[in-house]
Write a protein that holds these residues in place. Structure first.
Motif, PDB file in Angstrom:
ATOM      1  N   LEU A   4       0.836  -1.198   0.000  1.00 35.28           N
ATOM      2  CA  LEU A   4       0.000   0.000   0.000  1.00 35.28           C
ATOM      3  C   LEU A   4       0.873   1.252   0.000  1.00 35.28           C
ATOM      4  O   LEU A   4       0.579   2.231  -0.707  1.00 35.28           O
ATOM      5  CB  LEU A   4      -0.923  -0.005   1.222  1.00 35.28           C
ATOM      6  CG  LEU A   4      -1.831   1.224   1.398  1.00 35.28           C
ATOM      7  CD1 LEU A   4      -2.812   1.336   0.235  1.00 35.28           C
ATOM      8  CD2 LEU A   4      -2.591   1.147   2.723  1.00 35.28           C
ATOM      9  N   ALA A   5       1.949   1.221   0.780  1.00 35.54           N
ATOM     10  CA  ALA A   5       2.873   2.358   0.818  1.00 35.54           C
ATOM     11  C   ALA A   5       3.495   2.591  -0.556  1.00 35.54           C
ATOM     12  O   ALA A   5       3.692   3.733  -0.984  1.00 35.54           O
ATOM     13  CB  ALA A   5       3.959   2.119   1.869  1.00 35.54           C
ATOM     14  N   TYR A   6       3.821   1.488  -1.246  1.00 33.66           N
ATOM     15  CA  TYR A   6       4.357   1.605  -2.615  1.00 33.66           C
ATOM     16  C   TYR A   6       3.323   2.241  -3.539  1.00 33.66           C
ATOM     17  O   TYR A   6       3.619   3.178  -4.283  1.00 33.66           O
ATOM     18  CB  TYR A   6       4.761   0.222  -3.140  1.00 33.66           C
ATOM     19  CG  TYR A   6       4.894   0.150  -4.641  1.00 33.66           C
ATOM     20  CD1 TYR A   6       5.940   0.781  -5.300  1.00 33.66           C
ATOM     21  CD2 TYR A   6       3.947  -0.543  -5.413  1.00 33.66           C
ATOM     22  CE1 TYR A   6       6.055   0.733  -6.678  1.00 33.66           C
ATOM     23  CE2 TYR A   6       4.056  -0.597  -6.796  1.00 33.66           C
ATOM     24  CZ  TYR A   6       5.115   0.032  -7.425  1.00 33.66           C
ATOM     25  OH  TYR A   6       5.232  -0.012  -8.790  1.00 33.66           O
ATOM     26  N   GLY A   7       2.088   1.752  -3.466  1.00 37.13           N
ATOM     27  CA  GLY A   7       1.037   2.229  -4.361  1.00 37.13           C
ATOM     28  C   GLY A   7       0.661   3.678  -4.130  1.00 37.13           C
ATOM     29  O   GLY A   7       0.291   4.388  -5.067  1.00 37.13           O
ATOM     30  N   THR A   8       0.768   4.134  -2.879  1.00 39.00           N
ATOM     31  CA  THR A   8       0.420   5.522  -2.552  1.00 39.00           C
ATOM     32  C   THR A   8       1.647   6.439  -2.539  1.00 39.00           C
ATOM     33  O   THR A   8       1.577   7.572  -2.064  1.00 39.00           O
ATOM     34  CB  THR A   8      -0.277   5.577  -1.174  1.00 39.00           C
ATOM     35  OG1 THR A   8       0.545   4.935  -0.190  1.00 39.00           O
ATOM     36  CG2 THR A   8      -1.629   4.890  -1.223  1.00 39.00           C
ATOM     37  N   LYS A   9       2.765   5.920  -3.039  1.00 39.87           N
ATOM     38  CA  LYS A   9       3.995   6.707  -3.246  1.00 39.87           C
ATOM     39  C   LYS A   9       4.582   7.249  -1.949  1.00 39.87           C
ATOM     40  O   LYS A   9       5.175   8.329  -1.928  1.00 39.87           O
ATOM     41  CB  LYS A   9       3.733   7.851  -4.232  1.00 39.87           C
ATOM     42  CG  LYS A   9       3.161   7.400  -5.562  1.00 39.87           C
ATOM     43  CD  LYS A   9       2.776   8.570  -6.444  1.00 39.87           C
ATOM     44  CE  LYS A   9       2.085   8.080  -7.712  1.00 39.87           C
ATOM     45  NZ  LYS A   9       1.634   9.191  -8.569  1.00 39.87           N
ATOM     46  N   GLN A  10       4.415   6.494  -0.863  1.00 45.84           N
ATOM     47  CA  GLN A  10       5.020   6.898   0.411  1.00 45.84           C
ATOM     48  C   GLN A  10       6.503   6.556   0.402  1.00 45.84           C
ATOM     49  O   GLN A  10       6.891   5.433   0.076  1.00 45.84           O
ATOM     50  CB  GLN A  10       4.333   6.174   1.569  1.00 45.84           C
ATOM     51  CG  GLN A  10       2.867   6.502   1.741  1.00 45.84           C
ATOM     52  CD  GLN A  10       2.232   5.680   2.854  1.00 45.84           C
ATOM     53  OE1 GLN A  10       2.886   5.312   3.827  1.00 45.84           O
ATOM     54  NE2 GLN A  10       0.958   5.360   2.703  1.00 45.84           N
ATOM     55  N   LEU A  11       7.327   7.500   0.794  1.00 49.41           N
ATOM     56  CA  LEU A  11       8.773   7.277   0.817  1.00 49.41           C
ATOM     57  C   LEU A  11       9.137   6.597   2.138  1.00 49.41           C
ATOM     58  O   LEU A  11       9.759   7.183   3.016  1.00 49.41           O
ATOM     59  CB  LEU A  11       9.517   8.608   0.641  1.00 49.41           C
ATOM     60  CG  LEU A  11       9.136   9.411  -0.611  1.00 49.41           C
ATOM     61  CD1 LEU A  11       9.956  10.691  -0.693  1.00 49.41           C
ATOM     62  CD2 LEU A  11       9.312   8.580  -1.878  1.00 49.41           C
ATOM     63  N   HIS A  12       8.760   5.320   2.258  1.00 49.54           N
ATOM     64  CA  HIS A  12       8.873   4.618   3.539  1.00 49.54           C
ATOM     65  C   HIS A  12      10.182   3.846   3.682  1.00 49.54           C
ATOM     66  O   HIS A  12      10.446   3.279   4.739  1.00 49.54           O
ATOM     67  CB  HIS A  12       7.692   3.656   3.706  1.00 49.54           C
ATOM     68  CG  HIS A  12       7.666   2.543   2.700  1.00 49.54           C
ATOM     69  ND1 HIS A  12       7.336   2.746   1.377  1.00 49.54           N
ATOM     70  CD2 HIS A  12       7.927   1.217   2.814  1.00 49.54           C
ATOM     71  CE1 HIS A  12       7.393   1.601   0.722  1.00 49.54           C
ATOM     72  NE2 HIS A  12       7.753   0.660   1.572  1.00 49.54           N
ATOM     73  N   GLN A  13      10.998   3.808   2.636  1.00 48.34           N
ATOM     74  CA  GLN A  13      12.289   3.132   2.697  1.00 48.34           C
ATOM     75  C   GLN A  13      13.406   4.152   2.516  1.00 48.34           C
ATOM     76  O   GLN A  13      13.401   4.913   1.546  1.00 48.34           O
ATOM     77  CB  GLN A  13      12.390   2.047   1.617  1.00 48.34           C
ATOM     78  CG  GLN A  13      11.323   0.985   1.721  1.00 48.34           C
ATOM     79  CD  GLN A  13      11.504  -0.124   0.702  1.00 48.34           C
ATOM     80  OE1 GLN A  13      12.627  -0.504   0.359  1.00 48.34           O
ATOM     81  NE2 GLN A  13      10.397  -0.666   0.206  1.00 48.34           N
ATOM     82  N   HIS A  14      14.346   4.151   3.466  1.00 53.62           N
ATOM     83  CA  HIS A  14      15.466   5.092   3.421  1.00 53.62           C
ATOM     84  C   HIS A  14      16.764   4.310   3.230  1.00 53.62           C
ATOM     85  O   HIS A  14      17.052   3.372   3.985  1.00 53.62           O
ATOM     86  CB  HIS A  14      15.546   5.899   4.712  1.00 53.62           C
ATOM     87  CG  HIS A  14      14.379   6.816   4.932  1.00 53.62           C
ATOM     88  ND1 HIS A  14      14.533   8.165   5.209  1.00 53.62           N
ATOM     89  CD2 HIS A  14      13.034   6.603   4.899  1.00 53.62           C
ATOM     90  CE1 HIS A  14      13.327   8.719   5.358  1.00 53.62           C
ATOM     91  NE2 HIS A  14      12.411   7.785   5.175  1.00 53.62           N
ATOM     92  N   PHE A  15      17.529   4.703   2.234  1.00 52.62           N
ATOM     93  CA  PHE A  15      18.812   4.073   1.955  1.00 52.62           C
ATOM     94  C   PHE A  15      19.942   5.082   2.143  1.00 52.62           C
ATOM     95  O   PHE A  15      19.764   6.273   1.878  1.00 52.62           O
ATOM     96  CB  PHE A  15      18.876   3.561   0.509  1.00 52.62           C
ATOM     97  CG  PHE A  15      17.961   2.412   0.220  1.00 52.62           C
ATOM     98  CD1 PHE A  15      18.443   1.113   0.222  1.00 52.62           C
ATOM     99  CD2 PHE A  15      16.620   2.620  -0.071  1.00 52.62           C
ATOM    100  CE1 PHE A  15      17.601   0.042  -0.055  1.00 52.62           C
ATOM    101  CE2 PHE A  15      15.771   1.560  -0.349  1.00 52.62           C
ATOM    102  CZ  PHE A  15      16.272   0.261  -0.343  1.00 52.62           C
ATOM    103  N   HIS A  16      21.085   4.589   2.587  1.00 52.42           N
ATOM    104  CA  HIS A  16      22.304   5.380   2.541  1.00 52.42           C
ATOM    105  C   HIS A  16      23.206   4.726   1.497  1.00 52.42           C
ATOM    106  O   HIS A  16      23.315   3.496   1.439  1.00 52.42           O
ATOM    107  CB  HIS A  16      22.987   5.436   3.902  1.00 52.42           C
ATOM    108  CG  HIS A  16      22.324   6.395   4.844  1.00 52.42           C
ATOM    109  ND1 HIS A  16      21.253   6.045   5.642  1.00 52.42           N
ATOM    110  CD2 HIS A  16      22.558   7.711   5.096  1.00 52.42           C
ATOM    111  CE1 HIS A  16      20.864   7.090   6.354  1.00 52.42           C
ATOM    112  NE2 HIS A  16      21.629   8.122   6.039  1.00 52.42           N
ATOM    113  N   LEU A  17      23.827   5.550   0.671  1.00 55.25           N
ATOM    114  CA  LEU A  17      24.653   5.022  -0.407  1.00 55.25           C
ATOM    115  C   LEU A  17      25.844   5.929  -0.646  1.00 55.25           C
ATOM    116  O   LEU A  17      25.870   7.091  -0.244  1.00 55.25           O
ATOM    117  CB  LEU A  17      23.822   4.856  -1.687  1.00 55.25           C
ATOM    118  CG  LEU A  17      23.216   6.116  -2.309  1.00 55.25           C
ATOM    119  CD1 LEU A  17      24.161   6.740  -3.337  1.00 55.25           C
ATOM    120  CD2 LEU A  17      21.879   5.794  -2.970  1.00 55.25           C
ATOM    121  N   LEU A  18      26.831   5.346  -1.326  1.00 53.25           N
ATOM    122  CA  LEU A  18      28.011   6.100  -1.719  1.00 53.25           C
ATOM    123  C   LEU A  18      28.040   6.121  -3.240  1.00 53.25           C
ATOM    124  O   LEU A  18      28.072   5.064  -3.878  1.00 53.25           O
ATOM    125  CB  LEU A  18      29.274   5.433  -1.164  1.00 53.25           C
ATOM    126  CG  LEU A  18      30.483   6.350  -0.959  1.00 53.25           C
ATOM    127  CD1 LEU A  18      31.457   5.724   0.019  1.00 53.25           C
ATOM    128  CD2 LEU A  18      31.188   6.649  -2.265  1.00 53.25           C
TER     129      LEU A  18
END
Length: 342
Positions: free
Chosen positions: A148-162
């Motif tokens: 549901l979070a994916y479908g409603t475009k919620q930014l519920h996943q946070h990544f750190h990257l280089l």
């Protein structure tokens, strides 16, 4: 006698797990030639974790970031696939790995949850948070919340990257990228498309990734970035960073779609992009003390550090947040590249 990476890979199918680890360790030590070996040392340690079932189970159980009566969140290591994988192309990060489902019974026994199952997976080369439900009903409920979070475009996943490239080009605006799969030089990879039809969406033939990028620290040819998305499917993180001309360190699939042309850095046609190890600026390889050949062993510097779960277990429940610390090799890389993490 020095062992070349090619020789090792040609012989690897004839070796047992013990021999693989022994040869890889000798390869690592011979090719660093006295330079900083922190990242390759992690590769050897990672091989020890991923190729020994008891060690892997113990590692996962020691890296629980949250547990209650309903769910468990674990900080998984890079290189651990969800299911056993087959590949025609030998990947130095895939030799004799166990998968998460090959140790799921051990995890169920440890957590005394016989119906425990995966609710939020994570691609093999990513490190970071995976979420399990403690029974089938809870697992489905959690998975539905994330969908549901994916479908409603919620930014519920946070990544750190280089990332490698100029972080100045990265915008903090919320954007979208449309993805489809395409066979490129014999391998199924993600590509960006202008749009997806309603029919393609219904049939699951595409992914819409909503994202926001925030630069935390930067130097001329690299940056430490926070990426917030509504999904991690279909290599969307790797692809969107490549499309932004800032490929992720350790990405040997999409990074070479970025190439210099007439003095400018541009995205090239995926069909025309070079295949093979990621190509890094000399200033980066010198600081990391790593050769182009050893880039095949470089862990992907993409870590799911935070996951938000809303309306669980009830609609009136407060939002749950799970956080996971960066892997040691990631911290080592930030130090070597003099990127500020405060």
């Amino acid at each position: 006698m020095l062992f070349s990476y090619t020789t090792v890979m040609m012989s690897v199918r004839k070796l047992c797990r013990h021999q693989v680890k022994k040869v890889m360790h000798r390869t690592c030590m011979s090719q660093t030639k006295g330079k900083s070996d922190g990242l390759l040392h992690y590769y050897v340690k990672l091989r020890d974790i991923l190729t020994n079932k008891d060690t892997l189970v113990n590692h996962l159980c020691q890296n629980v970031v949250f547990e209650d009566d309903h769910l468990i969140a674990i900080n998984k290591p890079a290189g651990l696939p969800m299911k056993a994988e087959k590949t025609l192309q030998i990947d130095a990060r895939l030799i004799d790995n166990f998968s998460l489902y090959q140790v799921i019974e051990d995890l169920r026994h440890h957590f005394n949850s016989p119906d425990m199952n995966l609710a939020l997976p994570l691609p093999r080369n990513h490190s970071g948070i995976v979420v399990f439900g403690k029974n089938q009903v809870i697992t489905k409920s959690i998975a539905d919340k994330f969908y549901l979070a994916y479908g409603t475009k919620q930014l519920h996943q946070h990544f750190h990257l280089l990332c490698i490239g100029n972080p100045e080009n990265l915008s903090e605006e919320i954007k979208q990228i449309f993805l489809k799969k395409k066979e490129i030089q014999g391998k199924l990879e993600s590509i960006e498309v202008n749009k997806l039809s309603v029919n393609e969406r219904k049939k699951g033939q595409g992914v819409i990734c909503t994202y926001k990028i925030k630069t935390l620290s930067k130097r001329q040819e690299c940056g430490y970035v926070e990426l917030m998305t509504n999904t991690s499917r279909w290599d969307c993180c790797e692809l969107l960073m490549t499309q932004n001309l800032a490929p992720i360190l350790g990405d040997n699939t999409y990074s070479n779609r970025v190439a210099p042309l007439l003095g400018q850095v541009v995205c090239v046609d995926p069909e025309l992009a070079d295949k093979g190890p990621q190509k890094l600026p000399t200033s980066i390889t010198d600081r990391l003390g790593i050769s182009t050949e050893n880039m095949l062993k470089m862990p992907l510097h993409l870590h799911r550090s935070r996951v938000e779960l809303s309306q669980f277990p009830t609609k009136k429940s407060e939002q749950m947040t799970f956080c996971a610390d960066l892997p040691e090799y990631f911290k080592t890389t930030l130090e070597l590249l003099k990127l500020d993490v405060t």
